[in-house]
Design a protein around this motif. Structure first.
Motif, PDB file in Angstrom:
ATOM      1  N   ILE A  56     -21.512 -23.013  11.577  1.00 44.58           N
ATOM      2  CA  ILE A  56     -19.694 -22.141  11.903  1.00 44.58           C
ATOM      3  C   ILE A  56     -19.872 -21.082  10.367  1.00 44.58           C
ATOM      4  N   ASN A  57     -20.365 -22.029   9.546  1.00 44.77           N
ATOM      5  CA  ASN A  57     -20.149 -20.832   8.305  1.00 44.77           C
ATOM      6  C   ASN A  57     -21.721 -20.670   8.084  1.00 44.77           C
ATOM      7  N   ILE A  58     -21.314 -19.665   6.819  1.00 46.78           N
ATOM      8  CA  ILE A  58     -21.730 -18.673   6.104  1.00 46.78           C
ATOM      9  C   ILE A  58     -22.227 -19.287   4.749  1.00 46.78           C
ATOM     10  N   ASN A  59     -22.623 -20.409   4.550  1.00 44.31           N
ATOM     11  CA  ASN A  59     -22.517 -20.565   3.437  1.00 44.31           C
ATOM     12  C   ASN A  59     -23.696 -20.330   2.189  1.00 44.31           C
ATOM     13  N   MET A  60     -23.344 -19.880   0.813  1.00 40.26           N
ATOM     14  CA  MET A  60     -24.753 -19.328   0.069  1.00 40.26           C
ATOM     15  C   MET A  60     -24.872 -19.955  -0.633  1.00 40.26           C
ATOM     16  N   LEU A  61     -23.734 -21.437  -0.780  1.00 40.19           N
ATOM     17  CA  LEU A  61     -24.003 -22.645  -1.592  1.00 40.19           C
ATOM     18  C   LEU A  61     -24.959 -23.603  -0.828  1.00 40.19           C
ATOM     19  N   SER A  62     -24.735 -24.103  -0.029  1.00 42.89           N
ATOM     20  CA  SER A  62     -25.134 -25.240   0.890  1.00 42.89           C
ATOM     21  C   SER A  62     -26.853 -24.780   1.459  1.00 42.89           C
ATOM     22  N   SER A  63     -27.901 -25.719   1.534  1.00 44.51           N
ATOM     23  CA  SER A  63     -28.529 -25.272   2.288  1.00 44.51           C
ATOM     24  C   SER A  63     -28.256 -25.608   3.711  1.00 44.51           C
ATOM     25  N   GLN A  64     -29.388 -25.267   4.520  1.00 47.78           N
ATOM     26  CA  GLN A  64     -29.807 -25.584   5.716  1.00 47.78           C
ATOM     27  C   GLN A  64     -29.764 -26.859   6.370  1.00 47.78           C
ATOM     28  N   LYS A  65     -30.619 -27.757   5.385  1.00 48.57           N
ATOM     29  CA  LYS A  65     -30.483 -28.712   5.835  1.00 48.57           C
ATOM     30  C   LYS A  65     -29.160 -29.214   5.797  1.00 48.57           C
ATOM     31  N   GLU A  66     -28.519 -28.992   4.847  1.00 43.61           N
ATOM     32  CA  GLU A  66     -27.251 -29.779   5.151  1.00 43.61           C
ATOM     33  C   GLU A  66     -26.390 -29.677   5.767  1.00 43.61           C
ATOM     34  N   VAL A  67     -26.865 -28.588   6.779  1.00 39.66           N
ATOM     35  CA  VAL A  67     -25.751 -27.742   8.397  1.00 39.66           C
ATOM     36  C   VAL A  67     -26.222 -29.088   9.371  1.00 39.66           C
ATOM     37  N   GLU A  68     -27.290 -28.782   9.163  1.00 36.89           N
ATOM     38  CA  GLU A  68     -28.877 -29.881  10.148  1.00 36.89           C
ATOM     39  C   GLU A  68     -27.657 -31.662   9.848  1.00 36.89           C
ATOM     40  N   ALA A  69     -27.740 -31.786   8.645  1.00 40.57           N
ATOM     41  CA  ALA A  69     -27.412 -32.923   8.970  1.00 40.57           C
ATOM     42  C   ALA A  69     -26.385 -33.940   9.589  1.00 40.57           C
ATOM     43  N   ALA A  70     -24.762 -32.725   9.611  1.00 37.29           N
ATOM     44  CA  ALA A  70     -23.652 -32.846   9.704  1.00 37.29           C
ATOM     45  C   ALA A  70     -24.011 -32.891  11.303  1.00 37.29           C
ATOM     46  N   GLY A  71     -24.133 -32.167  11.486  1.00 38.04           N
ATOM     47  CA  GLY A  71     -24.714 -32.802  13.874  1.00 38.04           C
ATOM     48  C   GLY A  71     -25.845 -32.352  13.797  1.00 38.04           C
ATOM     49  N   SER A  72     -26.839 -33.512  13.773  1.00 36.59           N
ATOM     50  CA  SER A  72     -27.938 -33.534  13.925  1.00 36.59           C
ATOM     51  C   SER A  72     -28.364 -33.247  15.658  1.00 36.59           C
ATOM     52  N   ASP A  73     -29.493 -32.969  16.184  1.00 35.39           N
ATOM     53  CA  ASP A  73     -29.510 -32.975  17.229  1.00 35.39           C
ATOM     54  C   ASP A  73     -29.995 -34.017  17.793  1.00 35.39           C
ATOM     55  N   SER A  74     -30.425 -35.043  17.352  1.00 36.23           N
ATOM     56  CA  SER A  74     -30.602 -36.780  18.298  1.00 36.23           C
ATOM     57  C   SER A  74     -29.009 -36.385  18.077  1.00 36.23           C
ATOM     58  N   GLU A  75     -28.241 -37.040  16.695  1.00 38.77           N
ATOM     59  CA  GLU A  75     -26.833 -37.677  16.984  1.00 38.77           C
ATOM     60  C   GLU A  75     -26.454 -36.810  17.982  1.00 38.77           C
ATOM     61  N   HIS A  76     -25.939 -35.490  18.201  1.00 39.92           N
ATOM     62  CA  HIS A  76     -25.589 -35.148  19.495  1.00 39.92           C
ATOM     63  C   HIS A  76     -26.045 -35.964  20.751  1.00 39.92           C
ATOM     64  N   ASN A  77     -26.821 -35.824  21.452  1.00 46.52           N
ATOM     65  CA  ASN A  77     -27.889 -36.030  22.124  1.00 46.52           C
ATOM     66  C   ASN A  77     -27.604 -37.539  22.700  1.00 46.52           C
ATOM     67  N   GLN A  78     -27.601 -38.604  21.071  1.00 48.60           N
ATOM     68  CA  GLN A  78     -27.270 -39.502  21.238  1.00 48.60           C
ATOM     69  C   GLN A  78     -25.296 -40.480  21.659  1.00 48.60           C
ATOM     70  N   LYS A  79     -25.265 -38.738  20.802  1.00 48.60           N
ATOM     71  CA  LYS A  79     -23.018 -39.938  20.575  1.00 48.60           C
ATOM     72  C   LYS A  79     -22.421 -39.192  21.744  1.00 48.60           C
ATOM     73  N   VAL A  80     -22.793 -37.784  22.246  1.00 46.92           N
ATOM     74  CA  VAL A  80     -21.578 -37.170  22.366  1.00 46.92           C
ATOM     75  C   VAL A  80     -21.599 -37.665  24.068  1.00 46.92           C
ATOM     76  N   PRO A  81     -22.996 -37.798  24.879  1.00 51.26           N
ATOM     77  CA  PRO A  81     -22.733 -38.736  26.105  1.00 51.26           C
ATOM     78  C   PRO A  81     -21.186 -39.950  26.099  1.00 51.26           C
ATOM     79  N   THR A  82     -21.068 -40.570  24.729  1.00 50.82           N
ATOM     80  CA  THR A  82     -20.744 -41.922  24.916  1.00 50.82           C
ATOM     81  C   THR A  82     -19.560 -41.724  25.286  1.00 50.82           C
TER      82      THR A  82
END
Length: 166
Positions: free
Chosen positions: A110-136
């Protein structure tokens, strides 16, 4: 002539510099989110154009879309979509493994943040979290699953029989 002593607290030199720091922070935040949303929308539009183009290319005014190619020899037809009943064309993610049958959604931050890394973005909305929690989440407000990064999946398709929409 005597000079009047003024308090250091009433001195206004440099106060504009203190006031502009939060304004700069807000402007930089606005620009990073603007670039992020622009990238996500641009990727969605390009994926939609690619999916539609591939669908029109493979359909190409054919009267029978059940077979992948226009072969008169039905025994040697490479692919038949008769059992599936639909033909869908889409764009998979650039991170998906080569030769995989699974379609992975394209992700964009969503944002292009030069200060934080891409790992923080992926941890905020990871694939496994999305697949497990959204259908519930059933008719409830989603306040537990992160939305960064955005998932894009553009597909175009056609029904080959009346049963595909049921």
């Amino acid at each position: 002539m005597l000079k009047s002593k003024r308090s250091l607290l009433s001195n206004e030199k440099g106060s504009a510099m203190i006031e502009v720091i939060p304004v700069i922070f807000v402007i930089v935040t606005f620009i990073t989110f603007s670039l992020g949303f622009f990238g996500a929308i641009h990727s969605g539009i390009l994926n939609s154009i690619a999916s539609r183009n591939y669908a029109f290319e493979t359909f190409r005014h054919r009267s029978n879309l059940v077979y992948f190619r226009n072969n008169t020899d039905k025994e040697n037809a490479q692919l038949s979509y008769n059992k599936l009943g639909i033909r869908i064309h889409g764009v998979t993610s650039e991170k998906s493994p080569k030769g995989s049958d699974i379609w992975y959604a394209t992700t964009r931050p969503i944002n292009i943040n030069m200060l934080s890394s891409q790992k923080e973005v992926e941890a905020a909305g990871s694939d496994s979290e999305h697949n497990q929690k959204v259908p519930t989440v059933n008719n409830e407000r989603n306040d537990k699953v992160g939305v960064n990064p955005i998932w894009l999946k553009s597909q175009y398709g056609i029904c080959l029989n009346a049963a595909c929409g049921a």
